[in-house]
Design a protein around this motif. Structure first.
Motif, PDB file in Angstrom:
ATOM      1  N   SER A 100      68.637  28.447  17.169  1.00 37.69           N
ATOM      2  CA  SER A 100      68.251  29.754  17.411  1.00 37.69           C
ATOM      3  C   SER A 100      68.706  31.412  17.331  1.00 37.69           C
ATOM      4  O   SER A 100      69.772  31.093  16.407  1.00 37.69           O
ATOM      5  CB  SER A 100      68.497  29.538  19.214  1.00 37.69           C
ATOM      6  OG  SER A 100      69.662  29.717  19.339  1.00 37.69           O
ATOM      7  N   ARG A 101      67.338  32.158  16.852  1.00 34.56           N
ATOM      8  CA  ARG A 101      68.382  33.257  16.310  1.00 34.56           C
ATOM      9  C   ARG A 101      67.207  34.125  17.541  1.00 34.56           C
ATOM     10  O   ARG A 101      66.460  34.390  17.792  1.00 34.56           O
ATOM     11  CB  ARG A 101      67.540  33.584  15.212  1.00 34.56           C
ATOM     12  CG  ARG A 101      66.128  33.635  15.191  1.00 34.56           C
ATOM     13  CD  ARG A 101      65.486  33.290  13.497  1.00 34.56           C
ATOM     14  NE  ARG A 101      65.580  31.891  12.945  1.00 34.56           N
ATOM     15  CZ  ARG A 101      65.751  31.816  11.418  1.00 34.56           C
ATOM     16  NH1 ARG A 101      65.036  32.779  11.163  1.00 34.56           N
ATOM     17  NH2 ARG A 101      65.657  31.105  10.688  1.00 34.56           N
ATOM     18  N   LEU A 102      68.255  34.773  18.314  1.00 39.37           N
ATOM     19  CA  LEU A 102      67.968  35.881  19.645  1.00 39.37           C
ATOM     20  C   LEU A 102      68.353  37.055  18.970  1.00 39.37           C
ATOM     21  O   LEU A 102      69.463  37.457  18.389  1.00 39.37           O
ATOM     22  CB  LEU A 102      68.677  35.575  20.419  1.00 39.37           C
ATOM     23  CG  LEU A 102      68.518  34.023  20.813  1.00 39.37           C
ATOM     24  CD1 LEU A 102      69.048  33.667  21.863  1.00 39.37           C
ATOM     25  CD2 LEU A 102      66.840  34.045  21.466  1.00 39.37           C
ATOM     26  N   ARG A 126      72.688  30.768  16.272  1.00 38.29           N
ATOM     27  CA  ARG A 126      73.220  29.215  16.524  1.00 38.29           C
ATOM     28  C   ARG A 126      72.868  28.240  15.878  1.00 38.29           C
ATOM     29  O   ARG A 126      71.753  28.029  15.576  1.00 38.29           O
ATOM     30  CB  ARG A 126      72.823  28.511  18.090  1.00 38.29           C
ATOM     31  CG  ARG A 126      73.625  29.606  19.314  1.00 38.29           C
ATOM     32  CD  ARG A 126      72.867  29.151  20.553  1.00 38.29           C
ATOM     33  NE  ARG A 126      73.439  28.444  20.772  1.00 38.29           N
ATOM     34  CZ  ARG A 126      73.597  27.380  21.531  1.00 38.29           C
ATOM     35  NH1 ARG A 126      71.863  26.845  20.996  1.00 38.29           N
ATOM     36  NH2 ARG A 126      74.311  25.636  22.052  1.00 38.29           N
ATOM     37  N   GLU A 152      66.878  38.956  10.295  1.00 43.18           N
ATOM     38  CA  GLU A 152      65.964  37.564  10.700  1.00 43.18           C
ATOM     39  C   GLU A 152      64.980  37.170   9.362  1.00 43.18           C
ATOM     40  O   GLU A 152      64.237  35.980   9.758  1.00 43.18           O
ATOM     41  CB  GLU A 152      65.670  37.750  12.818  1.00 43.18           C
ATOM     42  CG  GLU A 152      63.986  38.793  12.198  1.00 43.18           C
ATOM     43  CD  GLU A 152      64.365  40.113  12.492  1.00 43.18           C
ATOM     44  OE1 GLU A 152      63.860  41.084  11.786  1.00 43.18           O
ATOM     45  OE2 GLU A 152      65.810  40.210  12.479  1.00 43.18           O
TER      46      GLU A 152
END
Length: 233
Positions: A100-102, A126, A152
């Protein structure tokens, strides 16, 4: 006095592993097959397998059975050598999966470590790291988006250290490390393919540049059977 049956079983399997008869990442027979082979109960067998797991000789993959643990890699946490390079230098095959990338607020301890106001959106990445196809590390990186705009858009499966240097001109000069063993919670255990409560080594790394400014807060959750911590003092 003779050894307990579970110890005789664990000693027998351990001898097979250390002799090379059972190869790394190979699957053990099913618990039913092992119970029959050793003429024992499942309860006694599981005690034997738990002893081997505690020694780091076997690992349990959820819903897939028991496997022989690969050899440990040497790891010096004080050196900021990228994961891929560290593993490749030891003749092993690394792989990284971005889970994930938030861009969102994190828990208060993260904001405090980064020196940011509460509820400030942060880059939170993550990644699941594997060696020879075996998941060994869950990594959680926390970064200030004001310092790393457009993060991102990059390939985050590659080295963040190299990305900082090449794309943002940011180099790590010092690190503050904390290390301690812990039991994995359900979410992190599931990511690593182990049972909830499995042992792990937690490493927290706060990196700074040459001017003392925080670069990132990195949390690493290593399988306890994956590492040989190697330091030169």
């Amino acid at each position: 006095m003779s050894k307990p049956h579970y110890q005789q079983i664990s000693d027998s399997i351990e001898a097979q592993i250390r002799s090379g008869a059972l190869l790394a990442n190979s699957k053990l027979p099913s618990e039913r097959q092992l119970s029959d082979a050793f003429a024992t109960t499942r309860v006694t067998l599981r005690e034997a397998l738990s002893r081997l797991e505690g020694k780091g000789l076997i690992y349990r993959a959820n819903r897939r059975g028991w496997y022989i643990t690969p050899s440990r890699i040497n790891y010096n946490p004080t050196q900021r050598l990228p994961f891929n390079e560290m593993v490749s230098n030891q003749g092993r095959h690394p792989d990284t999966q971005v889970l994930s990338r938030l861009l969102a607020p994190a828990e208060p301890a993260v904001h405090k470590a980064l020196g940011l106001a509460p509820l400030t959106p942060l880059h939170r990445v993550r990644r699941l790291r594997s060696i020879d196809g075996h998941a060994v590390l869950l990594e959680e990186n926390h970064l200030d988006p004001a310092r790393f705009p457009g993060l991102e858009r990059h390939d985050l499966s590659l080295s963040l250290t190299r990305l900082f240097e090449q794309e943002y001109g940011v180099c790590i000069a010092t690190m503050e490390l904390n290390m301690y063993p812990l039991a994995l919670d359900e979410e992190r255990a599931q990511a690593l393919g182990v049972a909830t409560g499995a042992a792990a080594l937690f490493i927290s790394r706060l990196s700074r540049d040459g001017e003392g400014r925080v670069i990132e807060l990195d949390w690493e959750y290593w399988r306890h059977d994956a590492l040989n911590i190697q330091l030169s003092v």
